[in-house]
Design an enzyme around this catalytic site. Structure first.
Site, PDB file in Angstrom:
ATOM      1  N   HIS A   1       1.388  -2.874  10.967  1.00 51.49           N
ATOM      2  CA  HIS A   1       2.329  -3.659  11.329  1.00 51.49           C
ATOM      3  C   HIS A   1       2.831  -3.106  12.945  1.00 51.49           C
ATOM      4  O   HIS A   1       3.803  -3.462  13.342  1.00 51.49           O
ATOM      5  CB  HIS A   1       3.365  -3.254  10.409  1.00 51.49           C
TER       6      HIS A   1
ATOM      7  N   GLN B   1       0.779  -1.132  -0.113  1.00 52.60           N
ATOM      8  CA  GLN B   1       0.194   0.002   0.039  1.00 52.60           C
ATOM      9  C   GLN B   1       0.946   1.180  -0.158  1.00 52.60           C
ATOM     10  O   GLN B   1       1.872   1.406   0.560  1.00 52.60           O
ATOM     11  CB  GLN B   1      -0.925   0.090   1.277  1.00 52.60           C
TER      12      GLN B   1
END
Length: 315
Positions: free
Chosen positions: A200, A10
């Site tokens: 993340h 992304q």
């Protein structure tokens, strides 16, 4: 020439991406049509016409980027591009790499990453999380900034993208504090990214648990090409190991600097980025500065030809 193919995640998406390649090579449109059939809407229309606000919704961005990467990979092969000895990917790009290595079915992966995007979006309330890029500080200094700015909240280094370029993520207020602390420590730039999902970071643990359940129903095979993960810069081949890795990946840092260094250590002489844009290629050149590694991107006709020529691939 030992070649690696890598796949972006992304942030590389844009309205109109791959338009020139699609106009010249039907394989691009066919790949998007295959994905549209499983998604239930015209993904190519969304990619080519937007609006950007719709394309940038993570449950759309993730399948769009995976399909763009697979389309570029298929085009590379159709044009006689050399077969890589190893594949890797940045964040979402790991799923693309696994599809291209033959470890996951394309259609199954398209709906899987759509759901991954949904899990990520729902893990943190809208406006509650954020991501930011810090430029010009050593990795350890960024980690220290995060510890200093946390104040009991979550803010962590989550993308080690290149020397002097680290992305942080966490709760919005903590990210803002970390930006100020980074500038105070001498960062060249510290800027918020237009992302509401703190990807993340440990805030993704809930999404990772949902992904674990979803992955249980996905067939995974041993990759037909060596696959190196940016979670740990190691090769992974066992299907159950890969399944566990993809769950861990969602709430673990992307160690792209280490992954690219590992490619070089394994003798890779050229790294070709398959997918829209050249974000990874710019990072790869910084990481490989001082080496002879060719860092190439495929985003239009000219760059496709240049990559074929640079790698000695067939016409």
């Amino acid at each position: 020439m030992m070649l690696a193919c890598v796949f972006p995640g992304q942030g590389s998406q844009s309205v109109g991406m791959l338009a020139e390649l699609a106009a010249n090579h039907s394989i691009v449109g066919h790949t998007f049509a295959e994905a549209s059939a499983v998604l239930g809407y015209d993904l190519w229309q969304r990619v080519s016409a937007g609006p950007a606000e719709l394309l940038d919704q993570t449950e759309c961005t993730q399948p769009a980027m995976l399909v763009a990467g697979v389309a570029t990979w298929r085009l590379w092969a159709a044009q006689g591009g050399a077969r890589p000895v190893i594949v890797s990917g940045h964040s979402l790009g790991e799923f693309t790499a696994l599809v291209c290595a033959g470890a996951m079915d394309f259609g199954a992966a398209v709906t899987l990453v759509r759901d991954r995007g949904r899990y990520m979006q729902s893990a943190v309330p809208a406006g509650g999380g954020g991501m930011a890029a810090i430029l010009g500080l050593e990795d350890a200094a960024v980690e220290a900034v995060c510890a200093e700015a946390a104040h009991g909240e979550v803010v962590e280094a989550v993308n080690y993208n290149a020397p002097g370029q680290v992305v942080i993520a966490g709760q919005a207020a903590a990210v803002e504090r970390a930006l100020a602390a980074a500038l105070a420590r001498g960062a060249k730039r510290a800027l918020l990214l237009p992302v509401s999902v703190p990807a993340h970071s440990s805030l993704m643990q809930g999404a990772a648990a949902q992904l674990r359940e979803r992955l249980a129903g996905i067939a995974i095979s041993a990759p037909g090409i060596e696959y190196l993960s940016a979670v740990d810069a190691q090769l992974h081949r066992d299907p159950e190991d890969i399944r566990a890795l993809l769950v861990r990946q969602l709430a673990s840092a992307v160690r792209w600097t280490s992954a690219v260094a590992a490619l070089s250590e394994r003798g890779v002489q050229a790294i070709v980025e398959c997918g829209p844009g050249k974000v990874l290629t710019s990072l790869n050149r910084r990481i490989e500065r001082g080496r002879d590694t060719k860092c190439l991107a495929i985003e239009d006709q000219a760059s496709l030809r240049a990559a074929l020529d640079a790698t000695g691939s067939a016409s």
